[in-house]
Every structure is written in C-alpha cells, then in structure tokens.
Design a protein around this motif. Sequence first.
Motif, mmCIF file in Angstrom:
data_model
loop_
_atom_site.group_PDB
_atom_site.id
_atom_site.type_symbol
_atom_site.label_atom_id
_atom_site.label_comp_id
_atom_site.label_asym_id
_atom_site.label_seq_id
_atom_site.Cartn_x
_atom_site.Cartn_y
_atom_site.Cartn_z
ATOM 1 N N VAL A 135 0.839 -1.203 0.000
ATOM 2 C CA VAL A 135 0.000 0.000 0.000
ATOM 3 C C VAL A 135 0.873 1.252 0.000
ATOM 4 O O VAL A 135 0.616 2.205 -0.747
ATOM 5 N N ARG A 136 1.911 1.263 0.831
ATOM 6 C CA ARG A 136 2.794 2.436 0.872
ATOM 7 C C ARG A 136 3.497 2.644 -0.466
ATOM 8 O O ARG A 136 3.658 3.782 -0.922
ATOM 9 N N THR A 137 3.907 1.558 -1.090
ATOM 10 C CA THR A 137 4.619 1.657 -2.369
ATOM 11 C C THR A 137 3.712 2.212 -3.466
ATOM 12 O O THR A 137 4.118 3.060 -4.269
ATOM 13 N N ILE A 138 2.473 1.731 -3.510
ATOM 14 C CA ILE A 138 1.526 2.217 -4.517
ATOM 15 C C ILE A 138 1.148 3.670 -4.245
ATOM 16 O O ILE A 138 1.079 4.498 -5.161
ATOM 17 N N ALA A 139 0.920 3.999 -2.976
ATOM 18 C CA ALA A 139 0.548 5.365 -2.619
ATOM 19 C C ALA A 139 1.653 6.352 -2.979
ATOM 20 O O ALA A 139 1.378 7.503 -3.341
#
Length: 299
Positions: A135-139
């Motif tokens: 999630v952090r990587t996509i965000a």
Amino acid sequence: MRLDLADLQLFLCVVDAGSITQGAVRANLALASASERLRSIEAAVGVALLERRPRGVITTEAGDALAHHARLILRQQALLRGELRDFATGALGTLRLYANTSALTQFLPHRLAPWLAARPRLHVELKERTSAEIVRTIAAGLAEAGVVSDAIEADGLILQAIAKDHLALIVPATYRLAERTSIRFAEASDEPFVGLSPGSALQDHVDAHARDIGKTLNVRIRMKTFEGVCEMVAAGVGLAIVPQAIARRQQRRHGYRTLALADDWARRQLCLCYRDWEQLSAPMRSLLEHLGGVPCALK
C-alpha cells in the motif's frame, strides 16, 4: 542527405512497379507529386537513382543500393511498430506486480498461468511484500498495483476483493487444544511456533499482530515453504499460522489439526490494490481484469 520513411516507401513503390506512374498509384500520390519527390531524393543524395526509359524506369547501381537499404529500414520500422503495439496491448514487456505471501503461494500461480502463457513475449516480475508495504509503495507512486489483504488501511487507494484468504492455526494432533474448532491468537501466542523464512510477508504480518498484544513469538525454526511448515507442525515441533486453504490441503497428508483463528485480522480477503484504473498501463489493466478486477472510480 535527409530521407524520410515516406521517401523510401515511394522509391520502393516505383522500383517494384518499374514505372513512376504505377509507383505513384501504389503510393497514393499524384504523378506530378511523385515525380517531384523523386527528383528531390536524387538531389539530396547527389547521384542518379533511376534510369528513365521509354517503357518505364530501372535502378542505377546507386538505386540498387538505396532500394536494398530502404527495404531493411522499412522492415525494421514495421518490426518496431509491431513491438510497440505489443507493449501497448500487454503482449510484450515486463510487468511488476507486488503481492503478499498468501497471494503468491495459493492464488496467483493458477490464476496468472493461463494469462501469461497466452503472452509468450511478456515477463512478469512478482515481488513479495507485506500488505502494508505494498500500500505504501503504490501510494508513493512507486508501483502500479498489488494484491493485498483487506485488513490493511488503504486511504486514497482502491481495494477490490477477489478471493477469500482466511488464516488458520495448525497444531500437532497431540496439542492440548487440538479438539477445538477455533481459537484466538492470544490463547496460543505463548506456545512454540514454526515460522516462515525471514522476509516472508505473512510472517511479518503475524509477528506484527503478536507485538500488538505485547508478545514476541517463540519461533523454534523457520521454513521456506508452507509444506515444510506443515511437516514440522505434524512432527510436534510447534504451532503455525498458514492460509486456511493451504492448511486444509496439507492436513490429510500430515495429520495435524486445523483451528480457525477468531481474530478479525485473520478473516481476510485478497484484494487488488491500485490508485486509478485509467492511469494503469494497458498490460496491467489486462492482468487485473483477468484476476477479477473491474474498472472502478475512486470513491
């Protein structure tokens, strides 16, 4: 000397037809325009390329050389156009898909196989991460999409459920609570455990929930595969948390007991995670649709 692809195409049309008139027809040009462009081509190269005769034209030695190279250039241009089209449609290139441990081991292999087999020139690079890391990587805009657990907060991103992914506790047949059908994680957190190798997204997920209740798991051994974990549990080495589907698949062979985990974080679904469907590349949209995703606007 500056010749563009249209110049080369016209020249080959004339050479193949043996006539400027017929070559102009093949190139969809008026005769006057074709003749003027041919004169410009010869002026640009500084040498006669065609020998005009009463019944048509033939190439000079220089014209033969130009025709040879023109065919090579146009053939390469056609190959390039085809490859770029393949990239655009998802038939060529490399896709990077992030997924948690459960998705990598039990969901993606059989779902991804037919899609990838139909695209022999496409490569897929699977990267294992925890759902929180994905999630952090996509965000942050560092990845297009991933497969995560719905237990994660994904503010500003889209989550689309595609499969159940409940976790279960597997225990030796002689374990004191083996006859129960369900258990809360805290009830077993002081027991010896069999874990997955360092870097496993699922193991990191379990360890994080142990810390949430103030515990550090007593992991006696770490295995690279779920099958290895199941063998250790069956032999009485310790308890383990694995996806419910894997627990059921291996239970008949290894003879351990499977207890449903009653904690909310263990009753998971696998979800596709991405920011904006329209901003995904065409290959990624094709893959996500195959995995069960549908175009969805941010709510």
